[in-house]
Design an enzyme around this catalytic site. Structure first.
Site, PDB file in Angstrom:
ATOM      1  N   PRO A 218       0.827  -1.216   0.000  1.00 26.83           N
ATOM      2  CA  PRO A 218       0.000   0.000   0.000  1.00 26.83           C
ATOM      3  C   PRO A 218       0.859   1.264   0.000  1.00 26.83           C
ATOM      4  O   PRO A 218       0.353   2.348  -0.250  1.00 26.83           O
ATOM      5  CB  PRO A 218      -0.805  -0.117   1.303  1.00 26.83           C
ATOM      6  CG  PRO A 218      -0.084  -1.095   2.155  1.00 26.83           C
ATOM      7  CD  PRO A 218       0.675  -1.996   1.245  1.00 26.83           C
TER       8      PRO A 218
ATOM      9  N   GLU B  15       1.917  -8.097   8.666  1.00 28.83           N
ATOM     10  CA  GLU B  15       2.274  -6.671   8.700  1.00 28.83           C
ATOM     11  C   GLU B  15       3.112  -6.282   7.488  1.00 28.83           C
ATOM     12  O   GLU B  15       3.454  -5.118   7.297  1.00 28.83           O
ATOM     13  CB  GLU B  15       3.043  -6.340   9.982  1.00 28.83           C
ATOM     14  CG  GLU B  15       2.188  -6.328  11.236  1.00 28.83           C
ATOM     15  CD  GLU B  15       0.992  -5.398  11.125  1.00 28.83           C
ATOM     16  OE1 GLU B  15       1.144  -4.284  10.601  1.00 28.83           O
ATOM     17  OE2 GLU B  15      -0.106  -5.797  11.547  1.00 28.83           O
TER      18      GLU B  15
ATOM     19  N   ASP C 208      -9.940   1.627 -24.965  1.00 28.08           N
ATOM     20  CA  ASP C 208     -10.265   1.403 -23.554  1.00 28.08           C
ATOM     21  C   ASP C 208     -10.112   2.697 -22.783  1.00 28.08           C
ATOM     22  O   ASP C 208      -9.334   3.577 -23.175  1.00 28.08           O
ATOM     23  CB  ASP C 208      -9.298   0.378 -22.934  1.00 28.08           C
ATOM     24  CG  ASP C 208      -9.752  -1.054 -23.167  1.00 28.08           C
ATOM     25  OD1 ASP C 208     -10.870  -1.246 -23.638  1.00 28.08           O
ATOM     26  OD2 ASP C 208      -8.956  -1.972 -22.876  1.00 28.08           O
TER      27      ASP C 208
ATOM     28  N   ARG D 128      -2.994  -7.933 -20.862  1.00 28.71           N
ATOM     29  CA  ARG D 128      -3.924  -7.633 -21.957  1.00 28.71           C
ATOM     30  C   ARG D 128      -3.348  -6.614 -22.941  1.00 28.71           C
ATOM     31  O   ARG D 128      -3.909  -6.378 -24.006  1.00 28.71           O
ATOM     32  CB  ARG D 128      -5.307  -7.244 -21.445  1.00 28.71           C
ATOM     33  CG  ARG D 128      -5.402  -5.960 -20.691  1.00 28.71           C
ATOM     34  CD  ARG D 128      -6.667  -5.918 -19.861  1.00 28.71           C
ATOM     35  NE  ARG D 128      -7.888  -6.132 -20.619  1.00 28.71           N
ATOM     36  CZ  ARG D 128      -8.434  -5.239 -21.436  1.00 28.71           C
ATOM     37  NH1 ARG D 128      -7.866  -4.073 -21.597  1.00 28.71           N
ATOM     38  NH2 ARG D 128      -9.536  -5.507 -22.099  1.00 28.71           N
TER      39      ARG D 128
END
Ligand code: SAM
Length: 264
Positions: free
Chosen positions: A87, A114, A167, A152
């Site tokens: 994160p 953690e 897209d 992709r």
């Protein structure tokens, strides 16, 4: 393109590797995936991959040695990148996906608990990637997100070679809306222009709706988008509200008033 995934939950990947576009890419050999179980590189009888944090506190930390051994077991290609899903990493987006699609081999380390011992981050990792500003229980979903978005873009993975060109995000805009049969659904008709067979009108309608959606949902993207003079003209009219507001739909049974795209 090779993906090597380091995880303590290899089974999480099995269904994903079998299905859809990604499954076909794996089966056809365009994308090569190896799932490496970090636990196989733990040397104690319990196959321990985590331990208590120095300094105390809740939670466990992934031990450095099994991850390091797992990394050492990988035969490295010339253009190889080690990524830790975290994160705290740089936020993943379509531009990052394009950049990653240029590499030969991507090694993805999935953290748990953690997270990993800081020394792995300091010595063995080229890049940290986050899939969004929230905290997941593990990096496996992030690894799947990255593999999916990158693969992709590799030639041959999608059926038509141009199918990702329009897209969302490809030209800095959100994509235009799509319709398929039936022609009338819930009282709403497919916009006439899409049935007209007139390719130029359809192109302009799609561009207009793409600009409209971006203006309505993600105006921040417009600042960085590569806009033509035609786009600027369309945007000006959309901003002034002189270009309809309903994607060109007609409600069946209602008066046949042209509400959507006016082709210039
Ligand atoms: N304590 C860590 C922190 O606050 O930065 C979070 C650890 S998280 C519970 C466990 C693992 O999930 C992380 O090591 C990472 O591999 C993965 N993870 C969690 N959120 C993520 C995100 N937004 N993007 C990518 N990976 C994520």
């Amino acid at each position: 393109m090779k993906f090597e995934i380091l995880t303590i939950f290899p089974e999480m990947f099995s269904p994903y590797l079998r299905e859809g576009v990604f499954g076909r890419a794996v089966n056809s050999g365009i994308v090569d995936i190896r799932i490496i179980n970090i636990r196989d590189f733990a040397r104690d009888s319990h196959k321990t991959t985590d331990d208590r944090p120095y300094g105390g506190g809740d939670g466990m930390v992934m031990k450095p040695e099994p991850i390091c051994r797992a990394l050492d077991s990988i035969e490295r290609e010339k253009r190889s990148l080690v990524i830790f899903l975290s994160p705290q990493g740089r936020r993943f987006d379509q531009a990052s996906a394009w950049e990653l699609s240029e590499w030969e081999q991507i090694i993805l380390i999935c953290g748990r608990y953690e997270g990993i011992d800081e020394r792995i981050r300091l010595h063995c990792i080229d890049r940290e990637i986050s899939i969004g500003d929230y905290v997941l229980s593990g990096g496996e979903l992030g690894a799947m997100v990255v593999m999916d978005a990158v693969s992709r873009l590799i030639p041959g993975v999608l059926g038509g070679e141009t199918s990702n060109l329009y897209d969302s995000f490809e030209e800095g805009l959100l994509e235009y809306p799509h319709y398929t049969r039936p022609r009338i659904f819930n009282g709403t008709e497919v916009p006439d222009v899409l049935l007209s067979g007139d390719h130029e009108k359809i192109r302009i309608w799609r561009r207009t709706e793409s600009l409209r959606k971006t203006l309505e949902k993600r105006p921040d993207l417009l600042k960085r988008a590569n806009l033509s003079q035609e786009d600027d003209r369309i945007l000006n009219r959309l901003k002034k509200g002189t270009w309809g507001s309903d994607a060109g739909n007609k409600e069946s049974g209602s008066e046949n008033k042209e509400r959507g795209c006016t082709v210039f």
